[in-house]
Design a protein around this motif. Structure first.
Motif, short mmCIF file in Angstrom:
data_model
loop_
_atom_site.label_atom_id
_atom_site.label_comp_id
_atom_site.label_asym_id
_atom_site.label_seq_id
_atom_site.Cartn_x
_atom_site.Cartn_y
_atom_site.Cartn_z
N ILE A 1 -3.74 10.70 -3.72
CA ILE A 1 -3.74 9.39 -4.11
C ILE A 1 -5.04 8.79 -4.47
O ILE A 1 -6.05 9.66 -4.07
CB ILE A 1 -3.03 8.54 -3.22
N ASN A 2 -5.15 7.81 -4.98
CA ASN A 2 -6.62 7.44 -5.63
C ASN A 2 -7.51 7.25 -4.62
O ASN A 2 -8.92 7.91 -4.63
CB ASN A 2 -6.67 6.09 -6.31
N SER B 1 0.82 -1.26 0.04
CA SER B 1 0.10 -0.01 0.09
C SER B 1 0.96 1.25 -0.11
O SER B 1 1.81 1.37 0.98
CB SER B 1 -1.01 -0.04 1.30
N ILE B 2 0.70 2.02 -1.03
CA ILE B 2 1.77 3.18 -1.23
C ILE B 2 1.65 4.14 -0.28
O ILE B 2 0.49 4.32 0.30
CB ILE B 2 1.70 3.66 -2.74
N SER B 3 2.80 4.68 -0.03
CA SER B 3 2.94 5.86 0.94
C SER B 3 2.08 6.95 0.38
O SER B 3 1.92 7.43 -0.79
CB SER B 3 4.15 6.35 1.44
N LYS B 4 1.59 7.92 1.40
CA LYS B 4 0.83 9.41 1.08
C LYS B 4 1.85 10.11 0.11
O LYS B 4 1.47 10.88 -0.58
CB LYS B 4 0.53 10.11 1.93
N ASN B 5 3.37 9.97 0.07
CA ASN B 5 3.92 11.00 -0.47
C ASN B 5 4.64 10.46 -1.77
O ASN B 5 5.67 10.88 -2.09
CB ASN B 5 5.13 11.34 0.76
N THR B 6 4.16 9.10 -2.32
CA THR B 6 4.66 8.54 -3.30
C THR B 6 4.26 9.01 -4.52
O THR B 6 2.92 8.94 -4.66
CB THR B 6 4.77 7.02 -3.20
N LEU B 7 4.85 9.58 -5.37
CA LEU B 7 4.52 10.12 -6.75
C LEU B 7 5.10 9.54 -7.98
O LEU B 7 4.64 9.55 -8.99
CB LEU B 7 4.73 11.65 -6.66
N ASP C 1 -5.55 -0.94 -1.46
CA ASP C 1 -6.17 0.16 -0.66
C ASP C 1 -5.65 1.44 -1.49
O ASP C 1 -6.41 1.98 -2.15
CB ASP C 1 -5.68 0.19 0.71
N ARG C 2 -4.20 1.73 -1.22
CA ARG C 2 -3.79 3.08 -2.06
C ARG C 2 -2.94 2.49 -3.03
O ARG C 2 -2.03 1.97 -3.02
CB ARG C 2 -2.75 3.64 -0.97
N THR C 3 -3.71 2.58 -4.40
CA THR C 3 -3.11 2.21 -5.72
C THR C 3 -2.63 3.44 -6.51
O THR C 3 -2.95 4.55 -6.12
CB THR C 3 -4.03 1.28 -6.05
N THR C 4 -2.23 2.97 -7.45
CA THR C 4 -2.09 3.94 -8.58
C THR C 4 -2.38 3.46 -9.68
O THR C 4 -2.12 2.08 -10.12
CB THR C 4 -0.44 4.62 -8.57
N ASP C 5 -2.72 4.01 -11.02
CA ASP C 5 -2.80 3.77 -12.38
C ASP C 5 -1.46 3.81 -13.40
O ASP C 5 -1.46 3.83 -14.25
CB ASP C 5 -4.07 4.31 -12.88
N GLU C 6 -0.61 4.38 -12.51
CA GLU C 6 0.75 4.73 -13.10
C GLU C 6 1.22 3.50 -13.50
O GLU C 6 2.35 3.51 -14.44
CB GLU C 6 1.75 5.63 -12.22
N ILE C 7 1.22 2.52 -12.97
CA ILE C 7 2.01 1.30 -13.45
C ILE C 7 0.90 -0.17 -13.54
O ILE C 7 -0.31 0.14 -12.93
CB ILE C 7 2.89 0.56 -12.48
N GLU C 8 1.17 -0.63 -14.51
CA GLU C 8 0.11 -1.96 -14.90
C GLU C 8 0.47 -3.01 -13.72
O GLU C 8 1.55 -3.75 -13.85
CB GLU C 8 0.32 -2.62 -16.31
N THR C 9 -0.51 -3.17 -12.86
CA THR C 9 -0.13 -4.39 -11.93
C THR C 9 -1.40 -4.75 -11.10
O THR C 9 -2.50 -3.78 -11.25
CB THR C 9 0.62 -3.71 -10.91
#
Length: 341
Positions: A195-196, A127-133, A152-160
């Motif tokens: 974040i998302n 689950s990525i940190s709040k400060n990860t960009l 939970d804390r995800t991103t669409d910046e990488i395909e995973t």
């Protein structure tokens, strides 16, 4: 004085006057090794306090049977419950879990991923940190063939693979509930780094207001890290307005708890004057006075789904599969803090 070197399979072999390869097979329960030899090897291994080199074994076998789990902090009930769900599935398949904390620090998160890759973990659930960009450290893991699942804390910046609850729906339900209780000036505590999960919770709040023909008032949307002290400061800020909000929906239970403390200190009645709702269903929410309305994130279920998705990727091997996104439906838990009617 130099520390004593670790016992190796060569030390066991020398003691028993057998080959190191025989020791290795005995330790791995190879059927080619007799029961008597295996028993002797295990006894000497115990006497010499032999500890297997998991990294070396992973290099030989290609599998460490270890999953690295990275969370912002392990002392949150939500994250510890997710880990429990992961372990319930992993342990049944003879996998162990290493738990690491980023402490909401990007650099720490990068270092942790590097350490897990060096330890030859079979996969990473994070689950990525709040400060990860920047997400290059996760891409690095994928490039090495290490499966990555985000929760939970995800991103669409990488395909995973991703596992989350429907944060939008949860926020919409909370806001709609407050409106049904007669609230018209509903404040919202959100996070400035979008974040998302916080973007979706803000969107759910805004859409619920629009769909019920309520005005969106910028000064009622307060940004902070939404910890306990942030909730206190945000509530103090709202009480300085010419017209108070009649409800506060915090995207974090901790922010809502901070707001509750301030309201009680100022003898402002909850929910009669200001209704309160949070998000996450932290254990303390059922013990506050009044008890706190919140959204259950289905944390143990989320952990199990993460583990299942990880093992699905392991089974697929080098086969190219599209990343899978699993969205769980949240449950609105209505308690005393929001019941005006």
């Amino acid at each position: 004085m130099a520390g004593k070197s670790k016992t190796t399979i060569h030390d066991i072999a020398l003691k028993l006057n057998i080959t190191a390869s025989t020791v290795s097979r005995a330790l791995n329960n190879n059927p080619r090794i007799s029961k008597a030899t295996r028993k002797a090897v295990l006894k000497v291994a115990k006497d010499l306090n032999y500890q297997p080199n998991n990294i070396a074994a992973a290099l030989r076998n290609g599998k460490s049977h270890i999953i690295g789990v990275v969370v912002p902090t392990a002392n949150r009930a939500f994250f510890s419950s997710v880990v429990r769900g992961i372990e319930e599935i992993a342990n049944k398949l003879n996998y162990k879990v290493i738990i690491c904390q980023s402490y909401e620090n990007y650099d720490k998160e990068v270092q942790t991923i590097d350490a897990l890759l060096s330890a030859r973990v079979d996969g990473i659930i994070a689950s990525i940190s709040k400060n990860t960009l920047d997400f290059e450290h996760f891409k690095k893991a994928q490039d090495r063939g290490t499966p990555v699942v985000l929760f939970d804390r995800t991103t669409d910046e990488i395909e995973t693979g991703q596992v989350m609850i429907d944060d939008y729906l949860g926020a919409y339900k909370v806001t709609e509930h407050l409106i049904e209780q007669g609230c018209k000036r509903i404040a919202h505590f959100t996070n400035p780094i979008k974040i998302n999960i916080y973007k979706d919770r803000l969107r759910g709040y805004l859409d619920a207001l629009r769909d019920n023909n309520l005005e969106i008032i910028d000064e009622l949307i307060v940004e902070s890290n939404m910890q306990l002290e942030d909730g206190r400061e945000s509530m103090e800020k709202l009480l300085k307005l010419d017209e108070w909000p009649d409800a506060v929906f915090s995207a974090s239970d901790y922010g809502a708890m901070g707001a509750m403390q301030v309201l009680k200190e100022k003898h402002i009645k909850i929910p009669e004057q200001v209704a309160l709702a949070g998000f996450s269903n932290e254990p303390f929410t059922s013990f506050t006075d009044p008890t706190l309305t919140t959204v259950d994130q289905l944390s143990i279920t989320m952990g199990k789904v993460c583990a299942e998705l990880f093992f699905k990727q392991i089974k697929a091997g080098n086969k190219k599969e599209l990343p899978q996104k699993t969205v769980l439906k949240p449950e609105l838990i209505i308690r005393q803090s929001s019941l005006k009617k």
